[in-house]
Design an enzyme around this catalytic site. Structure first.
Site, PDB file in Angstrom:
ATOM      1  CG  HIS A  78     -69.994  -8.726  -2.454  1.00 65.53           C
ATOM      2  ND1 HIS A  78     -70.227  -9.287  -1.221  1.00 65.53           N
ATOM      3  CD2 HIS A  78     -68.938  -9.419  -2.980  1.00 65.53           C
ATOM      4  CE1 HIS A  78     -69.360 -10.271  -1.000  1.00 65.53           C
ATOM      5  NE2 HIS A  78     -68.583 -10.371  -2.062  1.00 65.53           N
ATOM      6  CG  HIS A  93     -69.124 -13.523  -5.549  1.00 66.42           C
ATOM      7  ND1 HIS A  93     -69.214 -14.552  -4.637  1.00 66.42           N
ATOM      8  CD2 HIS A  93     -68.322 -12.580  -4.966  1.00 66.42           C
ATOM      9  CE1 HIS A  93     -68.509 -14.240  -3.547  1.00 66.42           C
ATOM     10  NE2 HIS A  93     -67.957 -13.055  -3.738  1.00 66.42           N
ATOM     11  CD  GLU A  94     -66.943  -9.443  -6.709  1.00 67.27           C
ATOM     12  OE1 GLU A  94     -67.336  -8.682  -5.799  1.00 67.27           O
ATOM     13  OE2 GLU A  94     -66.026 -10.265  -6.553  1.00 67.27           O
TER      14      GLU A  94
END
Length: 329
Positions: free
Chosen positions: A244, A240-241
């Protein structure tokens, strides 16, 4: 290190005509629930919630204040990023005679920084086997996009202050200033225990030029595969990170009104009123807009076991943002 980037088909044809190969190398720069309101009551109750030893007033409180603390950009900032991407794309086309100069995949060097407060997993000193497992999760998650990640170095630092550093703190700045390696297209991952039940955060590609030393991903050390942070211990906090870091927003950005606000900048992720908790199959929080909530997308807040994909539109966005802000920078 060198980063190999696969260019879009039009560029491949252009380079091939000029006698170049397909790869271009640049110097290192471095559970089910029912539909409707029942889901809302199950997913968003107001009961106290405890995660990683920290008490939250509710699951909503956890999602808002700990699940991911990547910077929330304003509508103006989002619009400015889109403008810069459009300008960069236009300039690339002009420079290449109308061809779409876009990096569509490649191998990204990774520098992993283990921040601990002493020896042993309980102190954040995760073993190399867990780092390898996390790298495998990343590569499996991004396999369909053409991007992959190669661990080139691991550092280990015992520092009780950095171990609990939160986003935007002086401790975070000190940690990253001392440890970060490479440049815009090198990924630095810091594993630590930020406290407050926080799982992680990342910087966007657009932030690199103004804050190069801040660039990277921070994750809770026990969120890696085999860690203790269930149900977020299969490695997809890292996925997820890194999403980003590659330029993606949350799937729920802009809520049900995302058509007018820009949302996540991706057309094939259905609108979502709010982040998902658990794995609420069939959730449809924007009933007047086609499509069920994208709870299986890596950029939602579902449990790790629920997440399993990036969309084609997200792949395209990652290519564009990486090319604009990271490739060769």
């Amino acid at each position: 290190m060198k980063i190999k980037v696969l260019l879009s088909l039009s560029v491949v044809l252009l380079l091939a005509a000029a006698g170049f190969g397909v790869f271009y190398s640049t110097g290192s720069v471095e559970a089910q629930s029912s539909k409707g309101d029942d889901i809302q009551s199950i997913q968003k109750d107001d009961q106290p919630f405890i995660f990683n030893g920290h008490a939250f007033a509710s699951k909503d409180d956890f999602l808002e204040n700990a699940r991911c603390l990547t910077e929330k950009l304003s509508e103006f900032q989002v619009a400015e990023i889109e403008r810069e991407v459009d300008v960069a794309r236009t300039n690339r086309r002009a420079a290449s005679g109308g061809f779409e100069m876009n990096a569509t995949g490649g191998v990204i060097p990774v520098y992993w920084h283990v921040i601990n407060r002493g020896t042993g997993i309980a102190n954040g000193d995760i073993p190399s086997s867990q780092i390898t497992a996390q790298m495998n999760v990343l590569n499996n998650a991004f396999a369909s996009t053409g991007w992959s990640f190669n661990l080139v170095a691991t550092t280990r630092t015992t520092n009780a202050t950095w171990y609990t550093a939160g986003p935007g703190t002086s401790a975070e700045a000190q940690m990253k200033n001392a440890l970060r390696q490479g440049s815009a297209d090198d990924l630095n991952i810091y594993s630590s225990n930020p406290g407050g039940g926080l799982l992680g955060w990342a910087t966007f590609p657009s932030s690199y030029a103004s804050r190069p030393k801040d660039d990277g991903v921070v994750i809770l050390y026990s969120s890696v595969p085999g860690g203790a942070a269930a149900p977020y211990n299969l490695g997809d906090t890292g996925t997820h990170e890194v999403g980003h870091w590659m330029g993606l927003y949350h799937t729920f950005q802009g809520g049900c009104a995302r058509q007018s606000s820009g949302g996540d900048g991706v057309g094939d992720t259905p609108a979502e009123k709010s982040p998902a908790y658990g794995c609420p199959v069939g959730r449809d929080s924007c009933r007047n807009i086609a499509g069920l909530d994208p709870i299986t997308n890596f950029m939602d807040y579902s449990d790790d076991s629920c997440m399993d994909r990036f969309s084609a539109g997200q792949d395209t966005r990652m290519d564009s943002l990486f090319t604009t802000y990271r490739f060769g920078k």
